[in-house]
Design an enzyme around this catalytic site. Structure first.
Site, PDB file in Angstrom:
ATOM      1  N   HIS A 133       0.797  -1.235   0.000  1.00  0.00           N
ATOM      2  CA  HIS A 133       0.000   0.000   0.000  1.00  0.00           C
ATOM      3  C   HIS A 133       0.827   1.282   0.000  1.00  0.00           C
ATOM      4  O   HIS A 133       0.322   2.341  -0.382  1.00  0.00           O
ATOM      5  CB  HIS A 133      -0.932   0.034   1.219  1.00  0.00           C
ATOM      6  CG  HIS A 133      -2.010  -1.004   1.208  1.00  0.00           C
ATOM      7  ND1 HIS A 133      -2.866  -1.167   0.152  1.00  0.00           N
ATOM      8  CD2 HIS A 133      -2.360  -1.937   2.143  1.00  0.00           C
ATOM      9  CE1 HIS A 133      -3.712  -2.160   0.431  1.00  0.00           C
ATOM     10  NE2 HIS A 133      -3.419  -2.638   1.623  1.00  0.00           N
ATOM     11  N   ASP A 169      -3.633 -10.818  -1.967  1.00  0.00           N
ATOM     12  CA  ASP A 169      -4.108 -10.219  -0.729  1.00  0.00           C
ATOM     13  C   ASP A 169      -5.577  -9.812  -0.859  1.00  0.00           C
ATOM     14  O   ASP A 169      -6.036  -9.464  -1.947  1.00  0.00           O
ATOM     15  CB  ASP A 169      -3.247  -8.980  -0.433  1.00  0.00           C
ATOM     16  CG  ASP A 169      -3.358  -8.473   0.976  1.00  0.00           C
ATOM     17  OD1 ASP A 169      -4.398  -7.850   1.299  1.00  0.00           O
ATOM     18  OD2 ASP A 169      -2.417  -8.663   1.763  1.00  0.00           O
ATOM     19  N   HIS A 171      -6.830  -7.167   0.014  1.00  0.00           N
ATOM     20  CA  HIS A 171      -6.893  -5.735  -0.250  1.00  0.00           C
ATOM     21  C   HIS A 171      -6.070  -5.367  -1.477  1.00  0.00           C
ATOM     22  O   HIS A 171      -4.968  -5.879  -1.666  1.00  0.00           O
ATOM     23  CB  HIS A 171      -6.414  -4.947   0.970  1.00  0.00           C
ATOM     24  CG  HIS A 171      -7.194  -5.255   2.203  1.00  0.00           C
ATOM     25  ND1 HIS A 171      -6.810  -6.231   3.105  1.00  0.00           N
ATOM     26  CD2 HIS A 171      -8.352  -4.739   2.676  1.00  0.00           C
ATOM     27  CE1 HIS A 171      -7.706  -6.291   4.082  1.00  0.00           C
ATOM     28  NE2 HIS A 171      -8.649  -5.407   3.843  1.00  0.00           N
ATOM     29  N   ASP A 259      -5.010 -12.664   4.473  1.00  0.00           N
ATOM     30  CA  ASP A 259      -6.288 -12.093   4.921  1.00  0.00           C
ATOM     31  C   ASP A 259      -7.461 -12.500   4.031  1.00  0.00           C
ATOM     32  O   ASP A 259      -8.592 -12.095   4.284  1.00  0.00           O
ATOM     33  CB  ASP A 259      -6.209 -10.569   5.061  1.00  0.00           C
ATOM     34  CG  ASP A 259      -5.597  -9.883   3.859  1.00  0.00           C
ATOM     35  OD1 ASP A 259      -5.323 -10.548   2.850  1.00  0.00           O
ATOM     36  OD2 ASP A 259      -5.372  -8.650   3.927  1.00  0.00           O
TER      37      ASP A 259
END
Length: 377
Positions: A133, A169, A171, A259
Site C-alpha cells: 500500500h 491479498d 486488499h 487475509d
C-alpha cells in the site's frame, strides 16, 4: 526437479512491533518460524537471516525526503505535525513504532534478498514482505515502505523487461499499481475485495487498466463478499490464462497475503487454507517458480498455519496430517484477541490443512471475470 528453498526471516521482528491494539501488533514472522521449528519443517541451512534494506534500494521506489522523515520519527519515536499531514505518518493507521522504520527496513531488505537468492537459483520466500500500500512519499494502509515495489524495481535494474506481479491479498495493491501504471514492463494482476466495500476504497476498480505505455498491463478483479475456494480458483485460472496469452513474463513476483482466509477479521472472503494452497499450486503449475512474499494477515494462527502449508510446498515436504504437541502448545500460547470467540476454532490447533470451502460459482463472479477479460477481446 525443484530448486533448493530459502526462507528469509528473523526473530528480530519480536521487538519491532506496531503499537498496542493495532491490527499488525500480532506475531507473524516470528510465530511462523517458531511453528516451523516446532514441526521440524525448517533447517538451519534453509533459514536466511534478514538484513535491512540499503538506502539506494529504498530510493528505487521512495522519495528521499519521505525516507528521511521516517528515519527522524524513528529516532525520537515521535512525529511532527508537518510529517503527519504531508507523509501520513503518525496516524492510527500508520503509527510511530519500532515497526515503522526498522521493521520496514528489515522486511524490504528481505525482499531484495529474496530476489538475489532467486537469481542465484533458489526458491525464495520472504513472509515479512508484501507491504503493497505504501506510496513513494506517503505511508498508507499499515505500510511505510513498499517492498514489492522495491523488489520489482530491483528486477528491472537487473535487465528484466517482462515482469508479472500477482497479488492475492484481500486488499488491492494500490501503491504498486500506481507506481507501475504507465509501465509496460510490469503487468500488475490483483484479485481482491471490491473497493466498493473494502480498503483502499478509491483504487482497485475493474476499469483501471493502466495508461500510456502501460495501458492493458493492469488487471483488477474486485470481488464481492463471501468468495469461496471454488470462486477464487475459478477467477484465478481464468484471468491468469488470459494474462499468459498476452504477456509472456520472464519472471513473476507473488504476494501471498493470508487475509483472504475466512478466519481473518479484516476480510469478507471465505477461503480455507486448502483453497489458498490450491491457488499457490495453480500459479506454480502455470508459471513455474517465482519470488514469494507475504502480505496482509491479521489472525496470527490462521496466518502461521497457511504460510506453513506454502513452505511445505516450496521446500517439497509432505504436509503433516496433524499438529504435534509442541506446535499445539505454541499456538495456544499466542496472546491475541479472537473477535469471533463464539465460533469453534478448535480445528486450528489440531490440524494444519483445513477442509475445502468450495460451494458454487455465483453469476456475479462470472460476470466480473467476463467484464475484466472483455478488454482484451
Amino acid at each position: 526437479m525443484r530448486k533448493s528453498s530459502r526462507l528469509i526471516g528473523s526473530y528480530a521482528y519480536r521487538n519491532l512491533r506496531y503499537t498496542k491494539n493495532h491490527p499488525l501488533r500480532i506475531p507473524r514472522v516470528s510465530l511462523l518460524l517458531e511453528l516451523l521449528k516446532a514441526m521440524g519443517l525448517l533447517t538451519e541451512a534453509e533459514l536466511v537471516e534478514s538484513r535491512p534494506a540499503q538506502w539506494e534500494e529504498l530510493r528505487l521506489f521512495h522519495e528521499e525526503e519521505y525516507l528521511k522523515a521516517l528515519e527522524e520519527c524513528d529516532q525520537c519515536q515521535c512525529v511532527k505535525r508537518e510529517y503527519r499531514e504531508r507523509f501520513n505518518i503518525g496516524t492510527y493507521e500508520n503509527p510511530v513504532s519500532p515497526a515503522m522504520w526498522r521493521g520496514s527496513l528489515l522486511a524490504t531488505g528481505s525482499s531484495v534478498q529474496a530476489v538475489e537468492l532467486f537469481l542465484e537459483g533458489f526458491t525464495t520466500f520472504n513472509p515479512a514482505g508484501g507491504m503493497h500500500h505504501a506510496y513513494p512519499s506517503r505511508a498508507n494502509g499499515f505500510c511505510f515502505i513498499n517492498d514489492p515495489g522495491v523488489a520489482l524495481q530491483y528486477l528491472l535494474s537487473k535487465g528484466y523487461k517482462r515482469i508479472l506481479y500477482i497479488d492475492l491479498d484481500a486488499h488491492h495493491c494500490d501503491g504498486v499499481q500506481d507506481f507501475f501504471y504507465e509501465d509496460d514492463r510490469v503487468f500488475v494482476l490483483s484479485i481482491h475485495q471490491s473497493p466498493e466495500y473494502a480498503f483502499p476504497f478509491k483504487k482497485g476498480f475493474i476499469h483501471e487498466r493502466g495508461s500510456g505505455k502501460g495501458k492493458g498491463y493492469n488487471l483488477n478483479l474486485p470481488l464481492p463478499k463471501g468468495v469461496n475456494d471454488r470462486e477464487f480458483l475459478f477467477v484465478l485460472e481464468k484471468v491468469l490464462t488470459k494474462v499468459l496469452e498476452i504477456f509472456k513474463p520472464e519472471v513473476y513476483l507473488l504476494q501471498l497475503g493470508t487475509d483472504v482466509l475466512s478466519e481473518d477479521y479484516l476480510s469478507k472472503f471465505e477461503l480455507s487454507n486448502w483453497g489458498f494452497l490450491k491457488a499457490f499450486d495453480l500459479i506454480r503449475d502455470m508459471l513455474g517458480e517465482g519470488i514469494y512474499l507475504g502480505g496482509g494477515g491479521y489472525h496470527p494462527i490462521a496466518l502461521a498455519r497457511a504460510w506453513t502449508l506454502l513452505w511445505c510446498r516450496m521446500s517439497e515436504r509432505d504436509i503433516p496430517k496433524s499438529l504435534n504437541q509442541k506446535a499445539r502448545e505454541l499456538l495456544l500460547s499466542v496472546d491475541f484477541e479472537e473477535f469471533d470467540d463464539e465460533v469453534d476454532r478448535s480445528y486450528m490447533y489440531e490440524l494444519l490443512l483445513d477442509m475445502p470451502r468450495e460451494g458454487g460459482v455465483r453469476e456475479e463472479v462470472k460476470g466480473i471475470v467476463e467484464q475484466a477479460l472483455s478488454y482484451y477481446l
